[in-house]
Design a protein around this motif. Structure first.
Motif, PDB file in Angstrom:
ATOM      1  N   GLY A   7       3.979  -3.252 -12.522  1.00 33.59           N
ATOM      2  CA  GLY A   7       5.176  -3.196 -12.299  1.00 33.59           C
ATOM      3  C   GLY A   7       6.114  -3.536 -10.880  1.00 33.59           C
ATOM      4  O   GLY A   7       7.010  -4.187 -11.344  1.00 33.59           O
ATOM      5  N   THR A   8       6.007  -3.567  -9.648  1.00 32.05           N
ATOM      6  CA  THR A   8       6.502  -3.806  -8.808  1.00 32.05           C
ATOM      7  C   THR A   8       6.029  -5.230  -7.874  1.00 32.05           C
ATOM      8  O   THR A   8       7.162  -5.554  -7.682  1.00 32.05           O
ATOM      9  CB  THR A   8       6.647  -2.793  -7.947  1.00 32.05           C
ATOM     10  N   GLY A   9       4.690  -5.395  -8.398  1.00 32.94           N
ATOM     11  CA  GLY A   9       4.338  -6.173  -7.494  1.00 32.94           C
ATOM     12  C   GLY A   9       3.956  -6.303  -6.565  1.00 32.94           C
ATOM     13  O   GLY A   9       3.945  -7.390  -5.529  1.00 32.94           O
ATOM     14  N   LYS A  10       4.149  -4.760  -6.220  1.00 30.78           N
ATOM     15  CA  LYS A  10       3.692  -4.878  -4.394  1.00 30.78           C
ATOM     16  C   LYS A  10       2.811  -4.940  -4.086  1.00 30.78           C
ATOM     17  O   LYS A  10       1.560  -3.867  -5.036  1.00 30.78           O
ATOM     18  CB  LYS A  10       4.679  -3.525  -4.001  1.00 30.78           C
ATOM     19  N   MET A  11       1.356  -5.137  -3.432  1.00 36.98           N
ATOM     20  CA  MET A  11       0.390  -4.888  -2.837  1.00 36.98           C
ATOM     21  C   MET A  11       0.106  -3.793  -2.330  1.00 36.98           C
ATOM     22  O   MET A  11       0.589  -3.236  -1.598  1.00 36.98           O
ATOM     23  CB  MET A  11      -0.230  -5.880  -1.437  1.00 36.98           C
ATOM     24  N   THR A  12      -0.216  -3.508  -3.528  1.00 39.21           N
ATOM     25  CA  THR A  12      -1.439  -2.318  -3.473  1.00 39.21           C
ATOM     26  C   THR A  12      -2.559  -1.749  -1.834  1.00 39.21           C
ATOM     27  O   THR A  12      -2.465  -1.271  -0.948  1.00 39.21           O
ATOM     28  CB  THR A  12      -2.155  -1.437  -4.173  1.00 39.21           C
ATOM     29  N   CYS A  13      -3.755  -2.981  -1.308  1.00 39.63           N
ATOM     30  CA  CYS A  13      -4.298  -3.015  -0.847  1.00 39.63           C
ATOM     31  C   CYS A  13      -5.668  -4.461  -0.754  1.00 39.63           C
ATOM     32  O   CYS A  13      -4.466  -5.352  -2.307  1.00 39.63           O
ATOM     33  CB  CYS A  13      -5.765  -2.167  -1.526  1.00 39.63           C
ATOM     34  N   SER A  14      -5.855  -5.132  -0.121  1.00 38.61           N
ATOM     35  CA  SER A  14      -6.552  -6.385  -0.052  1.00 38.61           C
ATOM     36  C   SER A  14      -7.580  -6.354   0.724  1.00 38.61           C
ATOM     37  O   SER A  14      -7.884  -5.115   1.475  1.00 38.61           O
ATOM     38  CB  SER A  14      -5.847  -7.445   0.913  1.00 38.61           C
ATOM     39  N   PRO A  70       4.360  12.847  -4.579  1.00 36.36           N
ATOM     40  CA  PRO A  70       4.270  11.130  -4.870  1.00 36.36           C
ATOM     41  C   PRO A  70       5.662  10.276  -4.278  1.00 36.36           C
ATOM     42  O   PRO A  70       4.579   9.348  -4.058  1.00 36.36           O
ATOM     43  CB  PRO A  70       4.800  10.666  -6.368  1.00 36.36           C
ATOM     44  N   THR A  71       6.539  10.597  -4.071  1.00 35.86           N
ATOM     45  CA  THR A  71       6.961   9.711  -3.339  1.00 35.86           C
ATOM     46  C   THR A  71       6.542   9.171  -1.825  1.00 35.86           C
ATOM     47  O   THR A  71       6.830   8.294  -1.102  1.00 35.86           O
ATOM     48  CB  THR A  71       9.161   9.904  -2.801  1.00 35.86           C
ATOM     49  N   SER A  82       5.370   5.976  -0.175  1.00 36.78           N
ATOM     50  CA  SER A  82       6.342   5.083   0.751  1.00 36.78           C
ATOM     51  C   SER A  82       5.240   5.061   1.838  1.00 36.78           C
ATOM     52  O   SER A  82       4.775   4.238   2.426  1.00 36.78           O
ATOM     53  CB  SER A  82       6.802   6.234   1.531  1.00 36.78           C
ATOM     54  N   ILE A  83       3.873   5.549   2.308  1.00 28.49           N
ATOM     55  CA  ILE A  83       2.579   5.406   2.658  1.00 28.49           C
ATOM     56  C   ILE A  83       1.530   4.703   2.485  1.00 28.49           C
ATOM     57  O   ILE A  83       1.341   3.364   3.486  1.00 28.49           O
ATOM     58  CB  ILE A  83       2.014   6.921   3.290  1.00 28.49           C
ATOM     59  N   SER A  84       1.606   4.078   1.098  1.00 26.50           N
ATOM     60  CA  SER A  84       0.937   3.028   0.475  1.00 26.50           C
ATOM     61  C   SER A  84       1.826   1.695   0.574  1.00 26.50           C
ATOM     62  O   SER A  84       1.508   0.180   0.817  1.00 26.50           O
ATOM     63  CB  SER A  84       0.547   2.960  -1.022  1.00 26.50           C
ATOM     64  N   ALA A 107       0.073  -1.654   3.070  1.00 24.27           N
ATOM     65  CA  ALA A 107       0.746  -2.705   2.357  1.00 24.27           C
ATOM     66  C   ALA A 107       1.210  -3.758   3.421  1.00 24.27           C
ATOM     67  O   ALA A 107       0.768  -5.349   4.332  1.00 24.27           O
ATOM     68  CB  ALA A 107       1.025  -2.871   1.139  1.00 24.27           C
ATOM     69  N   ASN A 108       2.255  -3.614   3.963  1.00 24.57           N
ATOM     70  CA  ASN A 108       2.962  -4.378   4.727  1.00 24.57           C
ATOM     71  C   ASN A 108       2.454  -5.014   6.248  1.00 24.57           C
ATOM     72  O   ASN A 108       2.680  -5.643   6.293  1.00 24.57           O
ATOM     73  CB  ASN A 108       4.453  -3.718   4.665  1.00 24.57           C
TER      74      ASN A 108
END
Length: 381
Positions: free
Chosen positions: A70-77, A328-329, A333-335, A339-340
């Protein structure tokens, strides 16, 4: 201000390189394993990508990246290194599940709608390991993605396999070379002593199945020097050993013989293999006793991965809110923060080098401008 501007430009360049470096992507459901309560937490739908970007010393950097759909943000790598066990630890499980380990050491599980999607992801991970090892041209690269059960295959044992083979084109998977995935019948053969000792009519990977167990799955990269029957092309093969029959005369050097997996099979018997010389037999026995950890080896002596401990069990049904310790919020935020941080750390060296290069070029341009035009002209402009 100039450094901040250069940092912004370099960051944009790094993001564009990362997006352009995607060589494969597929949709899946992502779950995160918690060792505290031995449960999985659903992270929703993600896009799983395999990326390949240029690194130092003519090497490439391979990564498995999961981004929220949905957001395109990286969850993990997870960085993919020279071996599966030493980096991503990708393991295929039953019911279309697969597990891997992220760069932060956390265990994740993926669920795929189609088994073909999971197979292709395994093939691209095998290709990434081959590229991370420097694309060796004189020996095979073997990546075990499912350990299997029972006895290990040895020379002249009988095996039935499902397989699909592709041609490697640069840093990507090219055209399909051969497959029997869509057929009801499996491909049966007696295991040759090595890949160069293939019989006529063989596909080209038969010598690389030594060490596999029933139910085991393996990705093999076979360069032309290892006689893969594909001419000058490099082959990458996904192999699943569906049935294994071990020769009971394993303790001594055996004469060539045809093997049948089942007495009631109506398929043609497996082709015989060449008889081993005494020197080859001694080398083989020494190799079996050593069982090195390397995933690659010379063509005459295939080196195998020691089976890894089984990965965590596949995720259960959707997680109930009571199993989540944080709102959940806060979890999101932690995830996002993790990721960043991981993304910044992975690109810091490239950003610093880009900033230094652009800073030097800017200074050179300023020097040339001062030589060609007086200062008053610069102020007027």
């Amino acid at each position: 201000l100039k450094l901040q501007f250069l940092y912004f430009i370099a960051r944009e360049m790094a993001d564009s390189i990362k997006d352009d470096g995607v060589i494969y992507s597929v949709g899946a459901s992502l779950f995160q394993y918690s060792s505290d309560n031995s449960k999985f937490k659903s992270l929703g739908q993600v896009t799983v990508s395999i990326t390949c970007v240029a690194g130092e010393a003519d090497r490439t950097i391979q990564q498995l990246i999961c981004r929220d759909k949905g957001t395109g943000k990286m969850t993990c790598s997870a960085k993919i290194g020279k071996s599966n066990s030493g980096s991503v630890k990708f393991q295929m499980q039953s019911d279309n599940y697969a597990s891997f380990r992220s760069d932060s050491g956390e265990q994740y599980s993926l669920f795929f709608q189609q088994p073909e999607d999971m197979n292709m992801l395994a093939i691209h991970i095998g290709l990434s390991i081959y590229l991370s090892a420097g694309s060796p041209s004189h020996h095979t690269t073997i990546v075990d993605v499912t350990a299997g059960k029972g006895d290990s295959l040895d020379v002249k044992d009988a095996v039935a396999v499902k397989y699909c083979a592709y041609v490697v084109e640069g840093f990507a998977i090219g055209r399909q070379y051969d497959t029997n995935m869509q057929q009801k019948k499996t491909y049966k053969f007696a295991v040759p002593s090595s890949n160069p000792n293939l019989e006529s009519g063989m596909v080209g990977f038969e010598g690389t199945v030594i060490g596999m167990k029933q139910g085991g799955k393996r990705v093999v990269v076979i360069p032309p020097a290892c006689k893969n029957t594909a001419g000058r092309d490099t082959l990458i093969v996904f192999v699943e050993a569906t049935k294994v029959r071990v020769d009971t005369r394993r303790g001594a050097a055996r004469l060539p013989a045809q093997h049948h997996l089942d007495d009631d099979d109506d398929d043609a018997p497996a082709a015989p293999v060449q008889q081993l010389t005494f020197q080859q037999f001694q080398q083989q026995q020494t190799h079996q006793a050593a069982l090195p950890l390397s995933i690659t080896g010379p063509p005459g002596i295939q080196q195998l991965l020691i089976p890894q401990p089984p990965p965590p069990p596949p995720p259960p049904a959707p997680v109930f809110p009571s199993e989540i310790s944080l709102p959940p919020t806060q979890q999101q935020s932690i995830s996002n923060t993790e990721a960043n941080v991981a993304q910044l750390m992975s690109s810091s060296n490239d950003l610093l080098a880009t900033v230094n290069m652009m800073n030097q070029k800017l200074d050179d341009v300023n020097c040339e401008v001062r030589k060609l035009h007086p200062p008053t002209w610069l102020w007027d402009r």
